[in-house]
Design an enzyme around this catalytic site. Structure first.
Site, PDB file in Angstrom:
ATOM      1  N   GLY B  17      40.723  34.229  38.387  1.00 50.53           N
ATOM      2  CA  GLY B  17      41.027  35.446  39.139  1.00 50.53           C
ATOM      3  C   GLY B  17      42.423  35.389  39.709  1.00 50.53           C
ATOM      4  N   ALA B  18      43.174  36.475  39.481  1.00 47.15           N
ATOM      5  CA  ALA B  18      44.549  36.547  39.970  1.00 47.15           C
ATOM      6  C   ALA B  18      44.751  37.798  40.809  1.00 47.15           C
ATOM      7  CB  ALA B  18      45.520  36.511  38.793  1.00 47.15           C
ATOM      8  N   GLY B  19      43.711  38.188  41.555  1.00 49.11           N
ATOM      9  CA  GLY B  19      43.863  39.235  42.563  1.00 49.11           C
ATOM     10  C   GLY B  19      44.375  38.583  43.842  1.00 49.11           C
ATOM     11  N   GLY B  20      44.203  39.280  44.959  1.00 51.62           N
ATOM     12  CA  GLY B  20      44.726  38.758  46.217  1.00 51.62           C
ATOM     13  C   GLY B  20      44.214  37.361  46.532  1.00 51.62           C
ATOM     14  N   ALA B  21      42.916  37.135  46.380  1.00 50.99           N
ATOM     15  CA  ALA B  21      42.335  35.843  46.755  1.00 50.99           C
ATOM     16  C   ALA B  21      42.829  34.727  45.839  1.00 50.99           C
ATOM     17  CB  ALA B  21      40.811  35.929  46.729  1.00 50.99           C
ATOM     18  N   GLY B  22      42.799  34.971  44.529  1.00 55.21           N
ATOM     19  CA  GLY B  22      43.209  33.944  43.580  1.00 55.21           C
ATOM     20  C   GLY B  22      44.686  33.593  43.730  1.00 55.21           C
ATOM     21  N   PHE B 122      42.050  52.370  62.858  1.00 55.07           N
ATOM     22  CA  PHE B 122      41.139  52.367  61.719  1.00 55.07           C
ATOM     23  C   PHE B 122      39.718  52.316  62.263  1.00 55.07           C
ATOM     24  CE2 PHE B 122      39.688  51.380  57.491  1.00 55.07           C
ATOM     25  CZ  PHE B 122      40.719  51.814  56.672  1.00 55.07           C
ATOM     26  N   GLN B 243      28.355  48.355  50.369  1.00 50.82           N
ATOM     27  CA  GLN B 243      28.855  49.467  51.168  1.00 50.82           C
ATOM     28  C   GLN B 243      29.099  50.683  50.272  1.00 50.82           C
ATOM     29  OE1 GLN B 243      32.911  49.401  53.189  1.00 50.82           O
ATOM     30  NE2 GLN B 243      31.537  49.225  54.922  1.00 50.82           N
ATOM     31  N   HIS B 245      30.670  54.549  50.031  1.00 51.14           N
ATOM     32  CA  HIS B 245      31.619  55.472  50.644  1.00 51.14           C
ATOM     33  C   HIS B 245      31.039  56.876  50.473  1.00 51.14           C
ATOM     34  CE1 HIS B 245      35.261  57.565  51.654  1.00 51.14           C
ATOM     35  NE2 HIS B 245      35.802  56.429  52.011  1.00 51.14           N
ATOM     36  N   LEU B 255      37.713  57.870  44.744  1.00 46.72           N
ATOM     37  CA  LEU B 255      37.572  57.960  46.190  1.00 46.72           C
ATOM     38  C   LEU B 255      38.365  59.124  46.800  1.00 46.72           C
ATOM     39  CD1 LEU B 255      36.468  55.879  48.465  1.00 46.72           C
ATOM     40  CD2 LEU B 255      38.867  55.388  48.771  1.00 46.72           C
ATOM     41  N   THR B 257      39.557  60.086  50.505  1.00 52.97           N
ATOM     42  CA  THR B 257      39.608  59.329  51.764  1.00 52.97           C
ATOM     43  C   THR B 257      38.953  60.085  52.915  1.00 52.97           C
ATOM     44  OG1 THR B 257      41.511  60.045  53.051  1.00 52.97           O
ATOM     45  CG2 THR B 257      41.964  58.815  51.064  1.00 52.97           C
ATOM     46  N   GLU B 258      38.568  59.294  53.928  1.00 53.83           N
ATOM     47  CA  GLU B 258      38.011  59.835  55.156  1.00 53.83           C
ATOM     48  C   GLU B 258      38.958  60.852  55.803  1.00 53.83           C
ATOM     49  OE1 GLU B 258      36.919  56.132  55.667  1.00 53.83           O
ATOM     50  OE2 GLU B 258      34.826  56.741  55.700  1.00 53.83           O
ATOM     51  N   ARG B 289      30.404  56.086  58.164  1.00 46.83           N
ATOM     52  CA  ARG B 289      30.158  56.162  56.721  1.00 46.83           C
ATOM     53  C   ARG B 289      28.685  56.155  56.361  1.00 46.83           C
ATOM     54  NH1 ARG B 289      34.601  52.097  53.856  1.00 46.83           N
ATOM     55  NH2 ARG B 289      36.397  53.371  54.401  1.00 46.83           N
ATOM     56  N   HIS B 356      31.108  51.099  46.878  1.00 48.59           N
ATOM     57  CA  HIS B 356      32.493  50.807  47.195  1.00 48.59           C
ATOM     58  C   HIS B 356      32.790  49.307  47.336  1.00 48.59           C
ATOM     59  CE1 HIS B 356      36.447  51.728  48.603  1.00 48.59           C
ATOM     60  NE2 HIS B 356      36.246  51.346  49.848  1.00 48.59           N
ATOM     61  N   ARG B 397      30.743  45.677  55.898  1.00 49.89           N
ATOM     62  CA  ARG B 397      32.137  45.266  56.069  1.00 49.89           C
ATOM     63  C   ARG B 397      32.896  46.272  56.919  1.00 49.89           C
ATOM     64  NH1 ARG B 397      37.148  46.773  52.530  1.00 49.89           N
ATOM     65  NH2 ARG B 397      35.910  48.660  52.381  1.00 49.89           N
ATOM     66  N   SER B 402      38.589  43.164  54.269  1.00 49.46           N
ATOM     67  CA  SER B 402      38.503  42.421  53.009  1.00 49.46           C
ATOM     68  C   SER B 402      39.870  41.925  52.562  1.00 49.46           C
ATOM     69  CB  SER B 402      37.796  43.209  51.913  1.00 49.46           C
ATOM     70  OG  SER B 402      38.249  44.509  51.898  1.00 49.46           O
TER      71      SER B 402
HETATM   72  C1  LIG Z   1      39.453  52.191  46.097  1.00 55.32           C
HETATM   73  C2  LIG Z   1      39.410  50.966  46.975  1.00 55.32           C
HETATM   74  C3  LIG Z   1      40.128  50.923  48.166  1.00 55.32           C
HETATM   75  C4  LIG Z   1      40.094  49.782  49.003  1.00 55.32           C
HETATM   76  N1  LIG Z   1      40.822  49.776  50.158  1.00 55.32           N
HETATM   77  C5  LIG Z   1      40.823  48.663  50.955  1.00 55.32           C
HETATM   78  C6  LIG Z   1      41.630  48.587  52.138  1.00 55.32           C
HETATM   79  O1  LIG Z   1      42.373  49.513  52.463  1.00 55.32           O
HETATM   80  N2  LIG Z   1      41.568  47.461  52.900  1.00 55.32           N
HETATM   81  C7  LIG Z   1      40.780  46.407  52.566  1.00 55.32           C
HETATM   82  O2  LIG Z   1      40.775  45.415  53.299  1.00 55.32           O
HETATM   83  N3  LIG Z   1      40.020  46.445  51.444  1.00 55.32           N
HETATM   84  C8  LIG Z   1      40.016  47.534  50.640  1.00 55.32           C
HETATM   85  N4  LIG Z   1      39.249  47.551  49.486  1.00 55.32           N
HETATM   86  C9  LIG Z   1      38.540  46.332  49.082  1.00 55.32           C
HETATM   87  C10 LIG Z   1      39.526  45.293  48.523  1.00 55.32           C
HETATM   88  O3  LIG Z   1      40.527  45.968  47.795  1.00 55.32           O
HETATM   89  C11 LIG Z   1      38.856  44.296  47.590  1.00 55.32           C
HETATM   90  O4  LIG Z   1      37.746  43.759  48.213  1.00 55.32           O
HETATM   91  C12 LIG Z   1      39.813  43.148  47.245  1.00 55.32           C
HETATM   92  O5  LIG Z   1      41.029  43.661  46.765  1.00 55.32           O
HETATM   93  C13 LIG Z   1      39.230  42.172  46.242  1.00 55.32           C
HETATM   94  O6  LIG Z   1      40.208  41.173  45.949  1.00 55.32           O
HETATM   95  P1  LIG Z   1      39.868  39.873  45.098  1.00 55.32           P
HETATM   96  O7  LIG Z   1      41.097  39.053  45.074  1.00 55.32           O
HETATM   97  O8  LIG Z   1      38.621  39.271  45.607  1.00 55.32           O
HETATM   98  O9  LIG Z   1      39.553  40.451  43.667  1.00 55.32           O
HETATM   99  P2  LIG Z   1      40.411  41.420  42.607  1.00 55.32           P
HETATM  100  O10 LIG Z   1      41.679  41.865  43.222  1.00 55.32           O
HETATM  101  O11 LIG Z   1      39.444  42.381  42.158  1.00 55.32           O
HETATM  102  O12 LIG Z   1      40.787  40.369  41.512  1.00 55.32           O
HETATM  103  C14 LIG Z   1      39.838  39.786  40.665  1.00 55.32           C
HETATM  104  C15 LIG Z   1      40.563  38.947  39.651  1.00 55.32           C
HETATM  105  O13 LIG Z   1      39.624  38.203  38.906  1.00 55.32           O
HETATM  106  C16 LIG Z   1      39.921  38.301  37.537  1.00 55.32           C
HETATM  107  N5  LIG Z   1      38.686  38.074  36.790  1.00 55.32           N
HETATM  108  C17 LIG Z   1      37.476  38.629  37.005  1.00 55.32           C
HETATM  109  N6  LIG Z   1      36.584  38.151  36.132  1.00 55.32           N
HETATM  110  C18 LIG Z   1      37.232  37.265  35.356  1.00 55.32           C
HETATM  111  C19 LIG Z   1      36.856  36.445  34.257  1.00 55.32           C
HETATM  112  N7  LIG Z   1      35.611  36.435  33.771  1.00 55.32           N
HETATM  113  N8  LIG Z   1      37.804  35.663  33.680  1.00 55.32           N
HETATM  114  C20 LIG Z   1      39.077  35.671  34.134  1.00 55.32           C
HETATM  115  N9  LIG Z   1      39.476  36.421  35.172  1.00 55.32           N
HETATM  116  C21 LIG Z   1      38.568  37.204  35.769  1.00 55.32           C
HETATM  117  C22 LIG Z   1      40.551  39.645  37.366  1.00 55.32           C
HETATM  118  O14 LIG Z   1      41.328  39.697  36.205  1.00 55.32           O
HETATM  119  C23 LIG Z   1      41.381  39.733  38.641  1.00 55.32           C
HETATM  120  O15 LIG Z   1      42.598  39.090  38.449  1.00 55.32           O
HETATM  121  C24 LIG Z   1      39.275  48.685  48.649  1.00 55.32           C
HETATM  122  C25 LIG Z   1      38.557  48.729  47.460  1.00 55.32           C
HETATM  123  C26 LIG Z   1      38.597  49.856  46.624  1.00 55.32           C
HETATM  124  C27 LIG Z   1      37.777  49.872  45.377  1.00 55.32           C
END
Ligand SMILES: Cc1cc2nc3c(=O)[nH]c(=O)nc-3n(C[C@H](O)[C@H](O)[C@H](O)COP(=O)(O)OP(=O)(O)OC[C@H]3O[C@@H](n4cnc5c(N)ncnc54)[C@H](O)[C@@H]3O)c2cc1C
Lengths: 84, 594
Positions: B17-22, B122, B243, B245, B255, B257-258, B289, B356, B397, B402
């Protein structure tokens, strides 16, 4: 002609976007309209699909100007994608 | 993909995973000099974190007085007391540091006139233990998640993190001692199957909101981390809590927004009635919500929905001055035109409560270590972000928590890995001889399946079943029936058939493998929800109503505990909620009211 592997890759990049909005638009377009494009339009579409969502969305909403008339043509078609 | 072979690559650590957490975790590892592989289904900055617009919370107190203890109180209350108070204290105390660190990584936060990080109000953010609203959300315009991902990615580039882009992890490698030794993954471009053999594995795979028919989540959110963990014998925690929405565009999920209701938008049923006046006479359309979502579902269930199938309600802003709409809500107008096919200046927007955010997930402590049901840790396995359950969100949440969760637990899981790898043996523990058998058998089955079910249809059936039987408002009989339906769908999932058997960019295969993960998430959700016979946070049951003895239907005597779903045998067990924080006093149980 685009090979089936290339089409599959394009499909992945159109349906695994950062935002749901773009999955729906690009994925819907690919499924229903892509095969009707001229080769030049197809190239323009692939370039659009390579952009990040937050670059592409302003083009679709008209907040940002397209780079050329070909891109504008394809963006216009994208605007007409009806999700439902 | 005629013959299945597997090669092995060795690393100190692998992050899926290469989102925020990864990305946050990867910085810790790479900067400490660990040889790290980060796998992602998509290019890192295309991860779903991009979609977050609202902001990230931290009690910086830049606009007015604030304190981490107040943030902690709001989070515990928001969680309906199901959150673990040690993890919540940890997160809220670390928040200011996490945000300032991000600023140093180059995050372009909005600023006050004096140049400090600007903070906006918020829902649920209060000062002085719930007294009055406080400005705690830090944002970068309406592209907070996008800006955050870019800042974290650049920092990783600087630290030489090695990315494997468009690779899909398929299964965890776990040996007979229960130790995790890496993952097996598929390179989409070549169809090659590779084992990433590592001393530590961090899951940061994000949410699984695609188990619902109506979801704000992008298609990528198929819960792969949860599926892999469940198949490897890890129990999943609190999966009944999702959760919703209130306002997703009907049929599309996108989505709204509120802010639209903030500007005066009104919800109406098929009689054109402003029905929220009946459910929340004071707050009306601006009630919280969950209250609004439940009212909408009640209207639909009682036959006052709109449209030919009477399955949505209307969000009306036609009474607002078009100039106001153009000025204050331009994005919403664009979304409505594009995804509902209507111009909200002229006609109301069809909306439904939409899935959501996933509160449950892979059980961890606040160090990001994955924990067993008995409280011991799983050696070599860590998780952070939406796929993990620390548990800071409990039953519900708080908005903006998050993104904070990603930063804080991304970092703490990274720190834990660095410590463990440095303290541990130099050599990798050997892989068991049969480590790849299970995965190769799954792939083989898919390649040879005849007369099986279609992936698309099976997924749709799964999503419709979850929406109908386990949505915003839950009913005993529907849940019982839902469990048996999901078990039937599971049989179809294990027999899916794909037409395309090619190796390169076989998206049909990938989607079938994603469905294998969705079903684990769906099953754990349905089974956990059926069993929890109370209402708490986002889990609201018709047969657990608001009474004097159990306000809001919450039953602390019987249900103040975390659910654990075990794939083996489709069974549940429970574990206590950690009510003791790290340094302060317990935030005592109270009725959750705003
Ligand atoms: C429309 C929307 C608005 C939001 N707004 C807010 C906000 O304003 N504030 C807030 O705090 N939260 C908000 N959230 C929630 C928040 O965005 C998410 O909870 C958070 O971004 C998740 O981050 P993550 O790093 O856990 O996962 P993600 O950012 O989802 O990253 C997951 C990663 O895992 C990888 N991955 C998944 N499965 C595999 C696999 N099998 N093999 C290899 N790679 C894989 C993907 O490629 C990706 O890189 C919102 C959510 C949504 C849907």
């Amino acid at each position: 002609m685009i090979s089936s592997a290339e089409l599959n890759r394009l499909r992945w990049r159109c349906t695994r976007r950062a935002m749901l909005e773009m999955d729906l638009l690009l994925g819907g377009f690919l499924e229903r309209q892509f095969h009707d494009l001229t080769p030049a339009q197809a190239v323009a579409f692939i370039q659009l699909a390579d952009m990040e969502d937050l670059e592409l969305w302003p083009l679709i909403t008209g907040k940002r100007e397209c780079e050329n008339s070909l891109q504008a043509e394809v963006v216009n078609m994208l605007r007409d994608v009806r999700v439902k | 993909m005629s013959k299945l072979t597997i090669s092995v690559r060795k690393f100190d650590a692998v992050i899926v995973g290469a989102g925020g957490a990864g990305l946050r975790a990867a910085i810790q590892l790479s900067e400490a000099g660990l040889k790290t592989a980060v796998l992602s289904k998509v290019f890192p900055t295309r991860s779903h974190t991009v979609a977050a617009q609202g902001g990230v919370s931290a009690s910086l107190g830049n606009s007015e007085e604030d304190h981490w203890h107040w943030h902690m109180y709001d989070t515990v209350k928001g969680s309906d007391w199901l959150g673990d108070q040690d993890a919540i204290e940890f997160m809220c105390r670390k928040a200011p540091e996490a945000v300032v660190e991000l600023e140093h990584f180059g995050m372009p936060f909005d600023r006050t006139d004096e140049g400090k990080i600007y903070q906006r109000p918020f829902g649920g953010h209060m000062s002085n233990f719930g007294e009055k609203p406080v400005r705690r959300a830090c944002a970068a315009a309406d592209r907070t998640g996008h800006a955050m991902l870019h800042a974290l990615y650049q920092r990783n580039v600087r630290a030489n993190t090695q990315f494997f882009v468009e690779w899909m992890a398929l299964d965890l490698i776990r040996d007979a001692d229960g130790q995790v030794l890496g993952v097996i993954a598929l390179e989409m471009e070549t169809g090659e199957i590779v084992a990433f053999h590592a001393k530590a594995t961090i899951f940061a795979t994000g949410g699984a909101g695609r188990i619902y028919y109506s979801s704000t989540n992008a298609f990528i959110n198929t819960g792969d981390g949860l599926g892999m963990a469940a198949r490897a014998g890890i129990a999943l925690e609190d999966m009944e809590f999702w959760q919703f929405h209130p306002t997703g565009v009907a049929g599309a999920g996108v989505l709204i927004t509120e802010g639209v209701r903030g500007e005066g938008g009104i919800l109406r049923n098929s009689d054109n009635e402003r029905f929220m006046e009946r459910y929340a006479p004071n707050a009306k359309d601006l009630a919280s919500r969950d209250v609004v979502s439940r009212a909408m579902v009640t209207e639909i269930n009682e036959g006052r929905g709109c449209g030919p199938a009477k399955d949505f309600v209307l969000l009306d802003i036609t009474h607002l001055d078009p100039a106001t709409i153009m000025k204050r809500l331009p994005g919403i107008r664009e979304i409505s035109i594009q995804f509902a096919g209507i111009d909200p200046i002229k006609a109301p927007i069809p909306v439904v409560p939409t899935c959501h955010y996933q509160m449950g997930g892979i059980p961890t402590n606040f160090h990001g270590q994955v924990v067993n049901p008995d409280g011991s840790t799983v050696t070599g396995f860590y998780a952070a972000g939406e796929c993990a359950c620390a548990s800071v969100h409990g039953a519900n949440r708080l908005g903006t928590n998050s993104l904070l969760d990603l930063l804080v637990f991304g970092k703490s899981s990274g720190d834990s890995v660095v410590e463990a790898v440095k303290a541990g043996p130099n050599a990798l523990k050997e892989l068991p001889a049969d480590f790849a058998d299970y995965t190769l058998a799954r792939l083989n089955r898919l390649n040879t399946q005849k007369g099986g079910a279609s992936v698309n249809e099976t997924r749709l059936e799964l999503q419709r079943t979850m929406q109908k039987h386990c949505g915003v408002f839950r009913f005993k009989d529907m849940l019982v029936e839902g469990v048996s339906k999901i078990c039937d769908i599971e049989k179809a999932v294990h027999l899916t058939e794909i037409g395309d058997k090619s190796a390169t960019w076989n998206t049909a295969r990938v989607e079938a493998l994603e469905l294998d993960n969705l079903i684990e998430v769906a099953k754990s959700t349905m089974v956990s929800a059926e069993a929890r016979k109370e209402s708490r946070g986002a889990h609201v049951r018709d047969d657990a109503p608001d009474t004097a003895a159990n306000p809001n239907g919450r039953d602390d005597e019987l249900w103040l505990k975390h659910t654990l779903w075990h794939r083996e045998g489709n069974k549940l067990s429970y574990k206590p909620v950690q009510l003791k924080p790290l340094s302060v006093e317990t935030i005592a149980l109270k009725t959750r009211a705003y």
